[in-house]
Design an enzyme around this catalytic site. Sequence first.
Site, PDB file in Angstrom:
ATOM      1  N   HIS A  92      15.560   1.449   2.374  1.00 39.30           N
ATOM      2  CA  HIS A  92      14.315   1.974   1.836  1.00 39.30           C
ATOM      3  C   HIS A  92      14.509   3.316   1.151  1.00 39.30           C
ATOM      4  CE1 HIS A  92      10.144   2.850   1.391  1.00 39.30           C
ATOM      5  NE2 HIS A  92       9.791   1.743   2.001  1.00 39.30           N
ATOM      6  N   ALA A  93      15.581   4.019   1.472  1.00 40.60           N
ATOM      7  CA  ALA A  93      15.825   5.298   0.808  1.00 40.60           C
ATOM      8  C   ALA A  93      16.204   5.096  -0.659  1.00 40.60           C
ATOM      9  CB  ALA A  93      16.923   6.065   1.533  1.00 40.60           C
TER      10      ALA A  93
END
Lengths: 461, 461
Positions: free
Chosen positions: A143-144
């Site tokens: 998700h980063a």
Amino acid sequence: MGTVKRLNPLDWTFLAGETRETMMHVGSLSPFTPPADAPPDFLRKLMDEIRQDAQVYSPWNLKLKTPSIIASPLQGWVEDDNFDVEYHVRRSALPSPGDERELGILVSRLHSNSIDFHRPPWEVHFIEGLEGGRFAIYFKVHHALVDGYTGAKLMEAGLSSNPKERDTPMFYSREPAERVARAAEEKVPTLEALMSLAKEQAGASRNITKALFKTLAPGKEKNTLVAPMSAPKSIINQKISRNRRFATQQFPVDRLKAVAKAYDGTLNDIVLALSSAGLRKLMLELNALPDKPLTAMLPVNIRPKDDPGGGNAVGSILASLATDIEDPVERFRAIIASTREAKAQLSGMTKMGIMEYSALLMAPMMLSQIPGAVGRVRPAFNVVISNVPGPKKHLYFRGYKMEGYYPLSIPIAGYGLNITVVSYVDTLNFGFIGCRDTLPHLQRLAVYSREALEELEEALL
Amino acid sequence: MGTVKRLNPLDWTFLAGETRETMMHVGSLSPFTPPADAPPDFLRKLMDEIRQDAQVYSPWNLKLKTPSIIASPLQGWVEDDNFDVEYHVRRSALPSPGDERELGILVSRLHSNSIDFHRPPWEVHFIEGLEGGRFAIYFKVHHALVDGYTGAKLMEAGLSSNPKERDTPMFYSREPAERVARAAEEKVPTLEALMSLAKEQAGASRNITKALFKTLAPGKEKNTLVAPMSAPKSIINQKISRNRRFATQQFPVDRLKAVAKAYDGTLNDIVLALSSAGLRKLMLELNALPDKPLTAMLPVNIRPKDDPGGGNAVGSILASLATDIEDPVERFRAIIASTREAKAQLSGMTKMGIMEYSALLMAPMMLSQIPGAVGRVRPAFNVVISNVPGPKKHLYFRGYKMEGYYPLSIPIAGYGLNITVVSYVDTLNFGFIGCRDTLPHLQRLAVYSREALEELEEALL
């Protein structure tokens, strides 16, 4: 290359939150049906091609600058000069009989493996051996790097709406298209959008959690908004293990809408009702149904009262899942009443008010990620249920037709189940993902949600 | 149950050494050939049976007491009351064509996944889809629970030497047999036996590395033994990543012995020669062959000069791999001379002397596990090459004949390649395992070792 792209604070939060148990990667699963003239050994030949041509564009070629100190405040993205395409693009296969169950087991396992932060944090798996000459694509990204919604949009660049097109390049070999960038800026009611809001509320501080503590501290500020309902404690609101279970279900949108309309509810309401019915039945079987109704948090689009242009804002509502009610029709009516009330309340607010309220709702979930907090910070709700728009046209991978598009979101400490729903043309695709240990037999949620729809339909006859 | 079994200091060392990159689990891979009357869906039915009968005996039911603080000095084993058999026993499948290459890729991936310390730290995978109706068993266990040799012996309890026996219980459902316990006490020249020696040398201290520093400190004690040869720096002696490559090769023992004898060498010598030839060729291709010859450390059985009963002791020798020599025959002769000299030296020592020498040789490898030490502590050798005795009779899993028995040992920081060889009836089975990133194309070692044998045979014609 030497250029370092700084992480924005929200992306950084997803890195800082990564533990052996809470892994901040999202994913999707899509089965594909072969065309009549499907070439034999299609996937084998695809891999040969992939090995030859490893052109890779941003963001797919970006890796962390300091992978050994993940939560470094100086963290950033750099280009991977030794991009190892065979690492990122993989072939897998299902044991016999190659049914949905075996697919669920394999994808659960793949999703339980953590991302390697020494490389661009994504993988794509071509899974063969599905019944009927079909295959599936399982995609996984931290998700980063990109949020689930943006990641899905970028993935779609490797698909085509034309079944005759057989030479679509792989998604990572497409130059970042403006179209995609714009799409990602749409006001889509995702969990990420809500977290961004919470972050804006927290101001420019890099330390979101500290700021959120302030938001929660009573008295000091003008928090006159409705406080989150107190959710009952439940098995899905504990510490989690690192292993996942994943299950899917697909429904025709028309069928869902017909039932929703018959009861004067919305599509979101029927999504909640099917989730609720599944949770109630499973928890009864596990002897773990709380007396008080479970509650769900939903990201929604809301028209604020102070926006004369009729624009939308992303906000969140809290709905009762009415799991204390045995009768399915009564339960559905209670859910409809609950969401209606919540939306009425939200649409009476200004844009700023919606933001504040949403930040308040998100706070306990974000606070629960502080080690040791689970069990002490009371959950504001039991489960996140998201409904996200997906592709409006049928998509093809070199002639293979995409059958569905099932999202895998992130179970986190204290919130061991996530239900995300994505639309795909005329279907709604449920992805149930949870902690393997705290929610045994999660797969049954998929079965029970289908039974719940049949029950509501039968009650209409 | 409440009983806690303390870890012995060596087992504790394997836990304390666990990082994202250096994972202290070992494994084995065994392909099986179906009997003529192989039942269809054999593995599917097996899984049904497994789910029904989850009787599990020590050590397979033991999990860590404090899994969240792995290196806790109070660490111990407790019984897992919620043993989840479907987690530990898994089905997998190979993509087409289901050849050795695809098997190698899958097992490399499975071995790259870390063990879940919240459960008994082992997994067994039944892999279907091998060419010819065959399947494979991949087994993985953390070294803190059992060492590779003991683990293999325990696994064998689930196999039978009788091809007609179709109801052998699974290995974890067999009560710990005395036979197995005794077998594990044999003086087998394994890396573990050497580490135990090093540990004994270090005395009763829990902190092995501190004691080893003392062993290495010159002058203070009577270390009059030959100091380790200085090994050249090489690509296999760097930091490692968490991903692995695995390759296998099998040779008839008779064929290896014939070649060894013709050159007046031993079976161990030919193992070194084939490994050496592979490493030389691969490193030349990677433009990474050191000028100075690579050296290998070998655990061996030695008869000490002070043992009148003719008993054996486990020791270690250092041998030149003569990778600086182009001619294969000359290279083999140089290896034979090197091991002969090393063994002569060792057999001139007392039992205590052998122990001290072995501890000294092991020390740099154990020291290299201290964060930041790689590159500063000079390697005493480049690679560990172990030759371990395996089953003497053909083994069967419910009528399926085991074809081979390939070990997966532990690449660690500074020692990114491990070659372990296990005998199985009349074959020698090589398992090459290394870091995916520092040793690209490791698979070629398997191919090149076969070519090297052919080369030595041709030179004899």
